[in-house]
Scaffold this motif. Structure first.
Motif, short mmCIF file in Angstrom:
data_model
loop_
_atom_site.label_atom_id
_atom_site.label_comp_id
_atom_site.label_asym_id
_atom_site.label_seq_id
_atom_site.Cartn_x
_atom_site.Cartn_y
_atom_site.Cartn_z
N TYR A 1 0.83 -1.20 0.00
CA TYR A 1 0.00 0.00 0.00
C TYR A 1 0.87 1.26 0.00
O TYR A 1 0.61 2.21 -0.74
CB TYR A 1 -0.94 -0.01 1.21
N ALA A 2 1.93 1.26 0.80
CA ALA A 2 2.84 2.40 0.85
C ALA A 2 3.54 2.59 -0.49
O ALA A 2 3.71 3.73 -0.97
CB ALA A 2 3.87 2.22 1.97
N LEU A 3 3.93 1.51 -1.12
CA LEU A 3 4.58 1.58 -2.43
C LEU A 3 3.63 2.11 -3.49
O LEU A 3 4.02 2.91 -4.36
CB LEU A 3 5.11 0.21 -2.83
N MET A 4 2.37 1.71 -3.41
CA MET A 4 1.37 2.21 -4.36
C MET A 4 1.21 3.72 -4.23
O MET A 4 1.01 4.42 -5.23
CB MET A 4 0.01 1.54 -4.13
N GLY A 5 1.31 4.24 -3.02
CA GLY A 5 1.21 5.67 -2.82
C GLY A 5 2.36 6.44 -3.44
O GLY A 5 2.21 7.59 -3.83
N LYS A 6 3.52 5.79 -3.54
CA LYS A 6 4.70 6.47 -4.09
C LYS A 6 4.82 6.34 -5.60
O LYS A 6 5.20 7.29 -6.27
CB LYS A 6 5.96 5.92 -3.42
N GLY B 1 0.15 1.20 -10.94
CA GLY B 1 -0.60 0.91 -9.73
C GLY B 1 -1.64 -0.18 -9.91
O GLY B 1 -2.04 -0.81 -8.93
N LEU B 2 -2.07 -0.45 -11.14
CA LEU B 2 -3.01 -1.55 -11.39
C LEU B 2 -2.38 -2.88 -11.00
O LEU B 2 -3.03 -3.73 -10.38
CB LEU B 2 -3.42 -1.58 -12.86
N VAL B 3 -1.13 -3.05 -11.36
CA VAL B 3 -0.43 -4.30 -11.01
C VAL B 3 -0.25 -4.38 -9.49
O VAL B 3 -0.51 -5.42 -8.88
CB VAL B 3 0.93 -4.37 -11.72
N TYR B 4 0.15 -3.26 -8.88
CA TYR B 4 0.35 -3.25 -7.43
C TYR B 4 -0.97 -3.42 -6.69
O TYR B 4 -0.99 -3.95 -5.57
CB TYR B 4 1.08 -1.99 -6.99
N ALA B 5 -2.07 -3.00 -7.28
CA ALA B 5 -3.37 -3.22 -6.65
C ALA B 5 -3.69 -4.70 -6.59
O ALA B 5 -4.23 -5.19 -5.59
CB ALA B 5 -4.46 -2.46 -7.41
N VAL B 6 -3.35 -5.44 -7.63
CA VAL B 6 -3.56 -6.89 -7.62
C VAL B 6 -2.64 -7.55 -6.60
O VAL B 6 -3.04 -8.47 -5.88
CB VAL B 6 -3.37 -7.49 -9.03
N VAL B 7 -1.39 -7.08 -6.52
CA VAL B 7 -0.46 -7.60 -5.52
C VAL B 7 -0.99 -7.32 -4.11
O VAL B 7 -0.96 -8.19 -3.24
CB VAL B 7 0.95 -7.01 -5.72
#
Length: 194
Positions: free
Chosen positions: A132-137, A151-157
């Motif tokens: 979540y923190a990485l998605m914010g950055k 962020g789409l990929v990180y949302a799935v992660v």
């Protein structure tokens, strides 16, 4: 010299009917043990397979490779792995070392098994926070070739880690309720469902 031909009627399992014809019936397919993360990972896998096939076809059959397929295939593989890992947590089939539990006293094995369950919950929960923190950055940055947010990929992660945390909680609760885990009884590996 006469050879003995076994009589099919005497065998408990035979495939020839009384009429001498071959008769086989399939068992009914039961999909009830699959959960929603199984189907999501399955969908990601087949989209990945179609993307890789398209990449192969355009590169070797058309001799004009589609440039977007390599990047998208990489992201689809990431999505497949992180959502699919929740299946492994739910079924408790992740890699573990259980040989030590055979040599230690049962109470010590139970205590260490409980600590493993708690450590797994903490680890996955912390991964949710970090993702979540990485998605914010970097979540609004664009992918290299396609103008979609990474962020789409990180949302799935993030979804995968959150699901792993939930499944780790339910698995730990089950272990507490039944009084043992797969670490203490490795013969039940793969048969557990939360």
């Amino acid at each position: 010299m006469a050879t003995h031909v076994p009589d099919l009627a005497d065998q408990s399992e035979h495939v020839l009917g009384a009429d001498g014809e071959f008769h086989v019936t399939d068992e009914p397919i039961d999909l009830s043990h699959h959960r929603f993360e199984d189907w999501i990972a399955f969908a990601f896998f087949w989209v990945l397979a179609a993307t890789v096939f398209y990449q192969f076809f355009t590169r070797y059959a058309l001799n004009d490779s589609a440039s977007w397929t390599e990047e998208i295939a990489r992201y689809l593989l990431i999505c497949t792995v992180f959502v699919g890992a929740a299946m492994s947590v739910r079924r408790n089939t992740h890699i573990h070392v259980d040989i030590f539990y055979r040599f230690m006293p049962a109470k010590l094995g139970r205590a260490i098994s409980t600590m493993v369950d708690l450590a797994r919950i903490v680890f996955f929960g912390y991964m949710v926070y970090l993702t979540y923190a990485l998605m914010g950055k970097i979540g609004r940055q664009q992918m290299s070739i396609i103008d979609w947010p990474i962020g789409l990929v990180y949302a799935v992660v993030l979804f995968g880690f959150a699901l792993m945390t939930f499944r780790a909680l339910t698995t730990a609760a089950k272990h507490r309720r039944q009084g043992f885990s797969v670490l203490e009884r490795p013969e039940i590996a793969g048969s557990e469902e939360a």
